[in-house]
Design a protein around this motif. Sequence first.
Motif: not given
Length: 558
Positions: A220-225, A246-266
Amino acid sequence: MSTAETRVRPVPTADHDANWWRQAAVYQIYPRSFADANGDGIGDLKGIISKVPYLKALGVDAVWLSPFYPSALADGGYDVDDYRNVDPKIGTLADFDDMTSALHAAGINVIVDIVPNHSSNRHAWFLEALAAGPGSAARNRYIFRDGKGDNGELPPADWTAAFGGPAWTQVSDGQWYLNTFTPEQPDWNWDNPEVREDFLKTLRFWADRGVDGFRIDVANLLVKDIPDDVPSNEELRAVDWAAGTHPLHDRDEVHEIYAEWRKVFNEYDPPLFAVAEAWVENAERRAKYASPDGLGQAFSFDLLLADFSAAQFRTIITDNLDQARRTGSTSTWVFSNHDVTRHATRYALEPLNGNKAKQGVAWIKAGGPRDALDLEGGIRRARAATVLMLALPGSAYLYQGEELGLHEVANIPAEHRQDPSFFRGSEWDGLGRDGCRVPLPWEPNGPSFGFGSSGAHLPQPAWFAEYAASVQEEPQDSTLNLYRRALAARHQLQSAESLDWVETGDENVLHFIRPGGWHVITNFGDTPVKLPAGEILLASSDLHDGQLPATTTVWLRA
């Protein structure tokens, strides 16, 4: 990637189920404390290989390895120097391949820890950032800011790191970098495409070596603003942590990263699995990490934080199963891991204002006196809770040594402690997390109770002798053999991912039925209750005269 380009990867068995993770029993290995094959006091990959028969006999579906990467151990290996290598003190890449092959041959999947929020301060890119200076492309891979004050001598903000101390560290040219955990763990800048691409490379690197999945540290911590005018700690506390902004915690944009990861997983056949460690504000926020378009599963720590209470367990189980239905994922159940006081000990102490997570703080600070523990009651509750948990639909996560009934090792001299939360003044479970990371006892004697041929990197107490794995081999009522029976029965009985509650009329008794007609009944109370008629499949303690004793779970077929 097209279907024709799908990467076929090795799997444990020819009839491997791509959905193995949905109701898997996963055993967490803290490599440095599991088994030491070369006698240097540190657990290693060859040590894990030597224990594959033990893991197979235990009956787990997968192992999750905490970090084994090159590291200065500023934070137990979660300060990673090189994400695509093995710490020489633990082994080599060839050893890793041998370990994966041995586990797969035993029908056991392999999950590795990925640490994406921060690297170590010895990582090649961080050293390059220091040398390149302010404003450089290399420095932009991390989060650097100018300081405040007349000459930048003050940190950009008054933030406190997770393990204590300041969250900003100054470098020789005057700039400051963010360290959410320790100064040895500079945070990555996930707005940088080089960082994103390098982690995709890391995921493919381990997948190509046969890894079946990943556990994502502080997902939940990766993306920061962080604006140029960095907000103060007080301003941060006023922000809604559940809004996704939140500037540091559980930002919605973090799920864009995991969508990229899911493409790799698949890209792989079968697809890779991932589970998020995401300490977030509510179930709705956690569900985002368990999305099938993202990581696919997320840890729930709800049972870990609960008292031994029928009401709390029922609410948590009901809520988590509902969350799983809404995400299409499965529930995750966990009582112990490398970050918390072992649950046999938590259950041996009186609740502390209902906060089980901090229950052991006063006890640990007092030196962890054994006579202050309800040792018998603690292990009875732990066994009953675990047998209940192993009957639930979803994934069960077990931590090394819990199958031996181990308690927390609290009385560790300061000169032997390793956890940064101890040295930096954090209140994390009292004196830090070393007490649950003490090397395992395999034999009742020897310089390290069978962990290795010499001593262990953390001191083991004398009472480990009575908990050693070899001591528990023969007695059928041992905790080790209870786990083996429970995991074997679980494999035979698990089917559809559902359960039906049966009302008992007793606030201390939970009863549910799993598909296939097997009943699970737990008595959380202090007095025996009558058991319904049926074939006893498993019990966490001895049964007498058709009664379910206090603090006991039973599986039966009516």
